[in-house]
Design an enzyme around this catalytic site. Sequence first.
Site, short mmCIF file in Angstrom:
data_model
loop_
_atom_site.label_atom_id
_atom_site.label_comp_id
_atom_site.label_asym_id
_atom_site.label_seq_id
_atom_site.Cartn_x
_atom_site.Cartn_y
_atom_site.Cartn_z
N ASP A 115 0.86 -1.19 0.00
CA ASP A 115 0.00 0.00 0.00
C ASP A 115 0.89 1.24 0.00
O ASP A 115 1.82 1.35 0.81
CB ASP A 115 -0.89 -0.04 1.26
CG ASP A 115 -1.98 1.03 1.24
OD1 ASP A 115 -3.16 0.66 1.38
OD2 ASP A 115 -1.65 2.22 1.10
N ASP A 169 -4.10 2.46 -4.96
CA ASP A 169 -2.75 2.47 -4.37
C ASP A 169 -2.41 1.23 -3.57
O ASP A 169 -1.48 1.25 -2.77
CB ASP A 169 -2.57 3.73 -3.50
CG ASP A 169 -3.11 3.55 -2.09
OD1 ASP A 169 -4.11 2.82 -1.92
OD2 ASP A 169 -2.52 4.12 -1.16
N GLU A 170 -3.17 0.15 -3.75
CA GLU A 170 -2.81 -1.07 -3.01
C GLU A 170 -3.07 -2.31 -3.84
O GLU A 170 -3.89 -2.31 -4.76
CB GLU A 170 -3.57 -1.15 -1.68
CG GLU A 170 -5.06 -1.11 -1.83
CD GLU A 170 -5.80 -1.21 -0.49
OE1 GLU A 170 -5.48 -2.10 0.31
OE2 GLU A 170 -6.69 -0.39 -0.27
P1 TTP Z 1 -5.44 4.90 1.61
O1 TTP Z 1 -4.36 3.96 1.22
O2 TTP Z 1 -6.48 4.46 2.56
O3 TTP Z 1 -4.81 6.24 2.25
P2 TTP Z 1 -3.43 6.95 1.95
O4 TTP Z 1 -2.65 6.27 0.89
O5 TTP Z 1 -3.70 8.40 1.73
O6 TTP Z 1 -2.68 6.83 3.36
P3 TTP Z 1 -1.99 5.53 3.99
O7 TTP Z 1 -0.55 5.91 4.15
O8 TTP Z 1 -2.65 5.37 5.33
O9 TTP Z 1 -2.20 4.40 3.08
O10 TTP Z 1 -6.17 5.42 0.31
C1 TTP Z 1 -5.47 5.65 -0.90
C2 TTP Z 1 -5.96 6.91 -1.60
O11 TTP Z 1 -7.36 6.79 -1.84
C3 TTP Z 1 -5.79 8.15 -0.75
O12 TTP Z 1 -4.51 8.74 -0.94
C4 TTP Z 1 -6.91 9.01 -1.22
C5 TTP Z 1 -7.98 8.06 -1.68
N1 TTP Z 1 -9.06 8.03 -0.66
C6 TTP Z 1 -10.18 8.81 -0.84
O13 TTP Z 1 -10.31 9.50 -1.86
N2 TTP Z 1 -11.14 8.79 0.13
C7 TTP Z 1 -11.04 8.05 1.27
O14 TTP Z 1 -11.94 8.08 2.12
C8 TTP Z 1 -9.88 7.23 1.44
C9 TTP Z 1 -9.72 6.37 2.67
C10 TTP Z 1 -8.91 7.24 0.45
MG MG Z 2 -2.30 4.14 0.92
#
Ligand code: TTP
Ligand code: MG
Length: 389
Positions: free
Chosen positions: A9, A104-105
């Site tokens: 991720d 992103d994962e």
């Molecule tokens: P995530 O992987 O949940 O968050 P992140 O990458 O920003 O942070 P982390 O380091 O904790 O992984 O989500 C990936 C992307 O998806 C995030 O950058 C933005 C988008 N997203 C939204 O648009 N709305 C949301 O509610 C969430 C959780 C994520």
């Molecule tokens: Mg992320």
Amino acid sequence: MARCIFHIDLDAFFVSVEQVLNPKLKGKPVIVGGDPERRGVVASASYEARPFGIHAGMPLSKARRFCPQAILIRANFSRYKDASSKFMKILGHFSPYIEPLGLDEAYLDVTGYEEPYGSPRQLARAIKEKIYEELELTASVGIGTSKVVAKIASDLCKPDGVLEIAPGGEQAFLNPLPVAKLPGVGNKTEQSLKEMGITTIGDLASLPLDMVKRRFGATGAVIHSYARGIDDREVEAPGEAKSISQQLTFGRDTLNRNFLEANLHNLCQEVCQELRSQNKRAKCVAIRLRYADFKTITRQAILKEASDITQVVFTTAQQLLSKAITKQEKPIRLIGIRISSLVGEEKQFPMFDSGTEKSEHLDKAIDRIRRKYGSSAIKTGNGIFTESS
Ligand code: TTP
Ligand code: MG
């Protein structure tokens, strides 16, 4: 052999992409979100913004109050999609068994692919380095024997981390964690579990399965097995299943060979019917056995020629079963079948062998009757045993 599954991720994904394009934003509290004038919410927050209590889904107005100095950027989706496809492409170079989840994962089944790197951890480092080299983004990698363990591990080692849960260490890793960390446990389930005095994954794992099933139905069975670190889900691209599988847990553990074979035959019938309905044939047949002590083994064989004939798949599965049970004398609680390496319908060689043709006719007739009257409407020779036989 235990599987080796990665959950990868990207850290603060939307924010990190913006920071690459504008390095002045690095090391600062940054938020990517919607329009603050239109009650937008936080999509992504940099790790510098998180200590202020800012998280995804929070209204931007609230985020501003919590951290007035945070820099707010409107989301630019095309940038994130572009970075995402490059990210997935990089992962695909390390293993073909990739299952993207969102932008992103992804899960990656790297079983056997870690060898040239020395260890799963070193492979994880190589992947992270490649991602950084090409995209200037950091990722966190969870390593486990199943999807559920890998996913929880990656969450716990953020940002820029690697966390490996070695085979056999699953239960000790999961036990102290809050139940809400388990996929499938949302707010409502978490609340109901709390009312039952269950707050950790270990608490849930120690409840009798029947009780969890009675309270939460089918979801209960799933979260209970996740809580025990048991998760058989394969890593496969959504929408294009690369395998078809079925499994059955017995009411009582058994060593009765006839009973096992009869059930295996039924499972073969089910997966082959699905295979034929997709106009595909399979080249690889695998069985899975779970013993009373939850030890699980998988045995697989490659067919000489891809097939969609129940009898061909069953004969191979039966041989795998025979070999497995001569070596192990422990009662079995679950049996499963998986057919994979699926190919399209076109047959390479015309098959004039009358035995094969007969089996094909039989399969077609059975499929027709089952479609019409349900799967219990017809049982072939191998399906007539009961456990007492
Ligand atoms: P995530 O992987 O949940 O968050 P992140 O990458 O920003 O942070 P982390 O380091 O904790 O992984 O989500 C990936 C992307 O998806 C995030 O950058 C933005 C988008 N997203 C939204 O648009 N709305 C949301 O509610 C969430 C959780 C994520
Ligand atoms: Mg992320």
